[in-house]
Design a protein around this motif. Structure first.
Motif, PDB file in Angstrom:
ATOM      1  N   GLY A 236       0.827  -1.197   0.000  1.00 30.51           N
ATOM      2  CA  GLY A 236       0.000   0.000   0.000  1.00 30.51           C
ATOM      3  C   GLY A 236       0.865   1.252   0.000  1.00 30.51           C
ATOM      4  O   GLY A 236       1.975   1.254   0.544  1.00 30.51           O
TER       5      GLY A 236
ATOM      6  N   HIS B  95       1.487  -0.159   4.364  1.00 30.40           N
ATOM      7  CA  HIS B  95       0.952  -1.442   4.824  1.00 30.40           C
ATOM      8  C   HIS B  95       0.903  -2.424   3.658  1.00 30.40           C
ATOM      9  O   HIS B  95       0.497  -2.068   2.560  1.00 30.40           O
ATOM     10  CB  HIS B  95      -0.453  -1.281   5.416  1.00 30.40           C
ATOM     11  CG  HIS B  95      -0.471  -0.533   6.703  1.00 30.40           C
ATOM     12  ND1 HIS B  95      -0.053  -1.094   7.892  1.00 30.40           N
ATOM     13  CD2 HIS B  95      -0.847   0.741   6.991  1.00 30.40           C
ATOM     14  CE1 HIS B  95      -0.165  -0.200   8.858  1.00 30.40           C
ATOM     15  NE2 HIS B  95      -0.645   0.924   8.331  1.00 30.40           N
ATOM     16  N   GLU B  96       1.290  -3.643   3.928  1.00 30.67           N
ATOM     17  CA  GLU B  96       1.273  -4.675   2.896  1.00 30.67           C
ATOM     18  C   GLU B  96      -0.165  -5.114   2.616  1.00 30.67           C
ATOM     19  O   GLU B  96      -0.936  -5.351   3.536  1.00 30.67           O
ATOM     20  CB  GLU B  96       2.105  -5.866   3.355  1.00 30.67           C
ATOM     21  CG  GLU B  96       2.335  -6.891   2.274  1.00 30.67           C
ATOM     22  CD  GLU B  96       3.321  -7.952   2.715  1.00 30.67           C
ATOM     23  OE1 GLU B  96       4.301  -8.157   1.994  1.00 30.67           O
ATOM     24  OE2 GLU B  96       3.103  -8.554   3.782  1.00 30.67           O
ATOM     25  N   TYR B  97      -0.497  -5.193   1.336  1.00 30.64           N
ATOM     26  CA  TYR B  97      -1.820  -5.640   0.910  1.00 30.64           C
ATOM     27  C   TYR B  97      -1.654  -6.929   0.107  1.00 30.64           C
ATOM     28  O   TYR B  97      -1.533  -6.912  -1.110  1.00 30.64           O
ATOM     29  CB  TYR B  97      -2.520  -4.567   0.074  1.00 30.64           C
ATOM     30  CG  TYR B  97      -3.923  -4.947  -0.335  1.00 30.64           C
ATOM     31  CD1 TYR B  97      -4.949  -4.953   0.596  1.00 30.64           C
ATOM     32  CD2 TYR B  97      -4.214  -5.320  -1.637  1.00 30.64           C
ATOM     33  CE1 TYR B  97      -6.235  -5.316   0.233  1.00 30.64           C
ATOM     34  CE2 TYR B  97      -5.504  -5.678  -2.010  1.00 30.64           C
ATOM     35  CZ  TYR B  97      -6.506  -5.680  -1.073  1.00 30.64           C
ATOM     36  OH  TYR B  97      -7.784  -6.039  -1.426  1.00 30.64           O
TER      37      TYR B  97
ATOM     38  N   ALA C 277      -4.780  -1.378   4.628  1.00 30.26           N
ATOM     39  CA  ALA C 277      -3.793  -1.131   3.578  1.00 30.26           C
ATOM     40  C   ALA C 277      -4.262  -0.178   2.485  1.00 30.26           C
ATOM     41  O   ALA C 277      -3.454   0.548   1.910  1.00 30.26           O
ATOM     42  CB  ALA C 277      -3.362  -2.453   2.952  1.00 30.26           C
TER      43      ALA C 277
ATOM     44  N   SER D  12      -1.115 -10.855  10.857  1.00 34.66           N
ATOM     45  CA  SER D  12      -0.869 -11.045   9.424  1.00 34.66           C
ATOM     46  C   SER D  12      -0.560 -12.501   9.104  1.00 34.66           C
ATOM     47  O   SER D  12      -0.878 -12.983   8.032  1.00 34.66           O
ATOM     48  CB  SER D  12       0.285 -10.156   8.958  1.00 34.66           C
ATOM     49  OG  SER D  12      -0.092  -8.809   9.068  1.00 34.66           O
TER      50      SER D  12
END
Length: 154
Positions: free
Chosen positions: A99, A103-105, A135, A146
């Motif tokens: 993102g 943030h990891e999407y 994200a 996660s």
């Protein structure tokens, strides 16, 4: 197996390979002009989106892909067709990117595609809405870890 079922599976396979290749023009070409996307939850992307221009403009280009760092985007890193008939194909897909908010999407999607005359006319999509909020919308709602303790694989 019916010929229509096989043709529907071929459409779904092109859907996933187009996403894997990042070829959104080929992806859009698989959909009817009046396609409807039905997205799970109560996020800004949730609800019923109607028409190819709306689905691939404000929804896909702006609200999803536009909120990801371009060089990290790869949808359909992994996918599997779960079942199909003369009207629908159901598949699971994993993919995403980073993102723009850091943030990891990396999302797992379940897609239910209704196909008519070789085109996707309706899509129902289920996904982790907390991850969408975190994200894509920078809304840190309470989200589980996660890495889940009991992950499933497809």
């Amino acid at each position: 197996m019916s010929e229509l079922r096989d043709a529907n599976i071929a459409v779904a396979e092109r859907f996933y390979t187009s996403l894997a290749d990042g070829d959104f023009e080929a992806l859009a070409a698989l959909h009817s002009d009046d396609v409807a996307f039905n997205l799970l939850g109560s996020t800004p992307v949730s609800g019923r989106w109607e028409g190819k221009d709306v689905c691939f403009g404000p929804l896909v280009a702006d609200a999803v892909v536009g909120k990801l760092v371009p060089e990290t985007v790869q949808f359909s890193r992994k996918w599997r067709i779960m079942c199909a008939d003369d009207h629908r194909v159901v598949g699971l897909m994993f993919g995403g990117g980073m993102g723009t908010n850091g943030h990891e999407y990396l999302q797992t999607y379940c897609q239910i595609m209704t196909i008519k005359d070789g085109k996707i006319v309706e899509l129902h999509e289920l996904f982790d809405t907390a991850l969408v909020e975190l994200a894509l919308n920078d809304n840190p709602t309470h989200k589980g870890p996660s890495v889940v303790e009991r992950p499933f694989d497809f």
